[in-house]
Design a protein around this motif. Sequence first.
Motif, PDB file in Angstrom:
ATOM      1  N   TRP A 199      -9.382   5.208 -24.798  1.00  0.00           N
ATOM      2  CA  TRP A 199      -8.394   5.459 -25.779  1.00  0.00           C
ATOM      3  C   TRP A 199      -6.878   5.517 -25.158  1.00  0.00           C
ATOM      4  N   PRO A 200      -6.032   4.581 -25.535  1.00  0.00           N
ATOM      5  CA  PRO A 200      -4.838   4.893 -25.388  1.00  0.00           C
ATOM      6  C   PRO A 200      -4.112   5.782 -26.110  1.00  0.00           C
ATOM      7  N   SER A 201      -2.896   6.477 -25.709  1.00  0.00           N
ATOM      8  CA  SER A 201      -2.203   7.486 -26.565  1.00  0.00           C
ATOM      9  C   SER A 201      -0.653   7.044 -26.605  1.00  0.00           C
ATOM     10  N   PHE A 202      -0.008   7.513 -27.797  1.00  0.00           N
ATOM     11  CA  PHE A 202       1.438   7.318 -27.891  1.00  0.00           C
ATOM     12  C   PHE A 202       2.280   8.441 -26.946  1.00  0.00           C
ATOM     13  N   PHE A 203       3.237   8.225 -26.485  1.00  0.00           N
ATOM     14  CA  PHE A 203       4.199   9.114 -25.772  1.00  0.00           C
ATOM     15  C   PHE A 203       5.497   8.591 -25.837  1.00  0.00           C
ATOM     16  N   SER A 204       6.294   9.509 -26.399  1.00  0.00           N
ATOM     17  CA  SER A 204       7.742   9.474 -26.128  1.00  0.00           C
ATOM     18  C   SER A 204       8.456   9.728 -24.946  1.00  0.00           C
ATOM     19  N   TYR A 205       9.163   8.710 -24.278  1.00  0.00           N
ATOM     20  CA  TYR A 205       9.358   8.607 -22.895  1.00  0.00           C
ATOM     21  C   TYR A 205      10.913   8.387 -22.879  1.00  0.00           C
ATOM     22  N   GLU A 206      11.709   8.739 -21.456  1.00  0.00           N
ATOM     23  CA  GLU A 206      12.975   8.629 -21.548  1.00  0.00           C
ATOM     24  C   GLU A 206      13.230   7.566 -20.491  1.00  0.00           C
ATOM     25  N   LYS A 207      14.062   6.724 -20.566  1.00  0.00           N
ATOM     26  CA  LYS A 207      14.109   5.573 -19.581  1.00  0.00           C
ATOM     27  C   LYS A 207      15.767   5.330 -19.196  1.00  0.00           C
ATOM     28  N   ASN A 208      15.817   5.138 -18.086  1.00  0.00           N
ATOM     29  CA  ASN A 208      17.362   5.164 -17.398  1.00  0.00           C
ATOM     30  C   ASN A 208      17.660   3.767 -17.739  1.00  0.00           C
ATOM     31  N   ILE A 209      18.789   3.741 -18.268  1.00  0.00           N
ATOM     32  CA  ILE A 209      19.311   2.461 -18.688  1.00  0.00           C
ATOM     33  C   ILE A 209      20.586   1.974 -18.039  1.00  0.00           C
ATOM     34  N   GLY A 210      20.872   2.726 -16.996  1.00  0.00           N
ATOM     35  CA  GLY A 210      22.060   2.446 -15.996  1.00  0.00           C
ATOM     36  C   GLY A 210      23.052   3.650 -16.265  1.00  0.00           C
ATOM     37  N   GLY A 211      23.550   3.852 -14.904  1.00  0.00           N
ATOM     38  CA  GLY A 211      24.587   5.043 -14.861  1.00  0.00           C
ATOM     39  C   GLY A 211      23.624   6.433 -15.137  1.00  0.00           C
ATOM     40  N   ASN A 212      22.508   6.454 -14.554  1.00  0.00           N
ATOM     41  CA  ASN A 212      21.769   7.678 -15.233  1.00  0.00           C
ATOM     42  C   ASN A 212      21.876   8.157 -16.351  1.00  0.00           C
ATOM     43  N   VAL A 213      22.010   7.349 -17.658  1.00  0.00           N
ATOM     44  CA  VAL A 213      21.897   7.543 -18.720  1.00  0.00           C
ATOM     45  C   VAL A 213      20.602   7.216 -19.374  1.00  0.00           C
ATOM     46  N   PHE A 214      19.996   8.174 -19.953  1.00  0.00           N
ATOM     47  CA  PHE A 214      18.579   8.130 -20.509  1.00  0.00           C
ATOM     48  C   PHE A 214      18.495   7.805 -21.908  1.00  0.00           C
ATOM     49  N   GLU A 215      17.651   6.817 -22.358  1.00  0.00           N
ATOM     50  CA  GLU A 215      17.309   6.609 -23.738  1.00  0.00           C
ATOM     51  C   GLU A 215      15.797   6.858 -24.028  1.00  0.00           C
ATOM     52  N   VAL A 216      15.900   7.753 -25.138  1.00  0.00           N
ATOM     53  CA  VAL A 216      14.353   7.930 -25.803  1.00  0.00           C
ATOM     54  C   VAL A 216      13.812   6.747 -26.198  1.00  0.00           C
ATOM     55  N   ARG A 217      12.707   6.402 -25.971  1.00  0.00           N
ATOM     56  CA  ARG A 217      11.794   5.252 -26.152  1.00  0.00           C
ATOM     57  C   ARG A 217      10.402   5.758 -26.575  1.00  0.00           C
ATOM     58  N   GLU A 218       9.763   4.958 -27.461  1.00  0.00           N
ATOM     59  CA  GLU A 218       8.332   4.965 -27.749  1.00  0.00           C
ATOM     60  C   GLU A 218       7.549   4.242 -27.052  1.00  0.00           C
ATOM     61  N   GLY A 219       6.368   5.108 -26.552  1.00  0.00           N
ATOM     62  CA  GLY A 219       5.440   4.179 -25.611  1.00  0.00           C
ATOM     63  C   GLY A 219       3.961   4.303 -26.135  1.00  0.00           C
ATOM     64  N   VAL A 220       3.137   3.454 -25.479  1.00  0.00           N
ATOM     65  CA  VAL A 220       1.821   3.618 -25.635  1.00  0.00           C
ATOM     66  C   VAL A 220       1.242   3.607 -24.171  1.00  0.00           C
ATOM     67  N   VAL A 221       0.422   4.514 -24.028  1.00  0.00           N
ATOM     68  CA  VAL A 221      -0.207   4.690 -22.454  1.00  0.00           C
ATOM     69  C   VAL A 221      -1.566   4.297 -22.559  1.00  0.00           C
ATOM     70  N   ARG A 222      -1.865   3.477 -21.129  1.00  0.00           N
ATOM     71  CA  ARG A 222      -3.280   3.088 -21.063  1.00  0.00           C
ATOM     72  C   ARG A 222      -3.700   4.013 -19.805  1.00  0.00           C
ATOM     73  N   ASN A 223      -4.683   4.466 -19.670  1.00  0.00           N
ATOM     74  CA  ASN A 223      -5.330   5.344 -18.475  1.00  0.00           C
ATOM     75  C   ASN A 223      -6.407   4.638 -17.975  1.00  0.00           C
ATOM     76  N   ASP A 224      -6.424   3.363 -17.641  1.00  0.00           N
ATOM     77  CA  ASP A 224      -7.536   2.522 -17.508  1.00  0.00           C
ATOM     78  C   ASP A 224      -7.137   1.527 -16.073  1.00  0.00           C
ATOM     79  N   ASP A 225      -7.722   1.712 -14.862  1.00  0.00           N
ATOM     80  CA  ASP A 225      -7.334   1.092 -13.949  1.00  0.00           C
ATOM     81  C   ASP A 225      -5.978   1.306 -13.372  1.00  0.00           C
TER      82      ASP A 225
END
Length: 521
Positions: free
Chosen positions: A146-172
């Motif tokens: 099963w995958p899972s939802f996860f809210s993560y933070e992504k560096n969009i430049g200049g060490n500024v992080f944006e909160v984004r919504e992700g979906v995680v796969r833990n397979d291979d």
Amino acid sequence: MSRSIQAVVSLGFTVGLAACGGGGVSESTPEGEAPGVIAAAVVPACTGTSAWGTMGHDARRSSTSDGCAWHPLRKLWEYAPVAGSGRSVQGVERALAETGGVYVTWNSNPTHAGSAGSPAIDKVDVETGARVWSVDRLLNDNRGHWPSFFSYEKNIGGNVFEVREGVVRNDDGIRVWSRQFGANYYSGGTIPYSEYELNANDSWGQSLSDGTRLWTYNQYHLHGPKLGLRSFDKRGAPLLELNTYGYYGGTRELPLHQWDTAEDRLGSIATDNGFIYLAAIYNFQCSTNCDPNQPRPFASGLYGWDLATGARRWAPVPLEPASHLSVAGNRIYLLERDLTTGSVTFNIRNAGYNGASLYRSAPFPSSQVTGYQAPVLVGGRAIVAAQESSGANLGTVLYSFDALSGGTPLTVTLPGVFDVIVPYYGRDLLDFSTTPYAGKRSTSIAAASGTKDASGNSVPTLVIASRTGLHVVAVSTLTTLWSATKQALVGTSEGGALRDPIIVKDRVYVADRNKLYALGL
């Protein structure tokens, strides 16, 4: 806003109040009679909006949504993945969903002949069933977790992080894909890259988010990360490693005593109330690189740790899990198997004190087979299913225990209904035979706590998938309110049995080997 409905009851039932394996008072519903919520002519608007964001809906593995499961259900749309050039669809796995999208996991063909497949995922429009984006990473050993939802933070430049919504796969490998746009493509290339690649390969297992951290479990140590449980922060940095075993650090140097096989055949994780728990069935085998007389690194059983610090909550509890686990506060729910007798019992354990037993049911009858889905927690009840293989009432037996005390379960037999329980050696769930233990990852029961009758009274319902079709059952009485064959519901009998139902708002999503189906009124 309200909607009118008309329903047909097509499934009889047997109901009684009995201990496991005991007899009960047999009743039957006259044909055409509409018990419970089915009697309502008008259905209130559904207010629940929570996402079905991981195996069992949430990090507790409750399998319960705040959505609504009314009836009669009908097909709203169907979705069949389409592979890219040179690729092929090996089988549909299942879906996660939110009000803004449905995320369908499927198995693509592997990059190496004889491997198990490649983990792919598509985003589908909630209203139309049209594909929004598709990601096929071209890997070689998908095992259908099963995958899972996860809210993560992504560096969009200049060490500024944006909160984004992700979906995680833990397979291979462990990858966090953007729920908004799927993959990144660089320099005009065609290879899809995830937002975070936490491990490039050889990690397989459950995952969940505790709201702050991402937790992943690797069930089998090969060439990737160690066997065991790990957490990551929102920027992908590793935090804790718990019950890990394998290569040291990121090197290829073997430990002094390297077990040739290091795996957990269950690998069930759940969290609540600031702690995370693991139910494990370990398998350590030795051939040439180790001493078989060495103590195994870990023993099968139940483990618990503090989410933030990794401090052990109590000493490991030796036991043989017979299901995944679900948790609520300081209570842990699971089936356990006695290795001496082979008997299976339903158990409530004290998460706050040594993992001690608070309740143990009588053994399920030897003629009944239980499955691996975690007990469903809804309406103050803990619900499990078994399949009866002998006697006059062949079919599925539902057991509803008091979630606090256990007590004497309410039991109901659904005669002629099979494959609600999914033993790992059972029906063909995913279309790649080399995937081990695939059945332990499938589910057949989803609960809707937000279902109400015309007067606005709460009447939580279960949606149950079986070889027969789909069934809606009242939680309070385990009365069957509605059922339909797969052919009648979705217009085909191809693709195997319906499975892995999930509920978001007033939608039910269910998969077979070929397609995902969206159901509603």
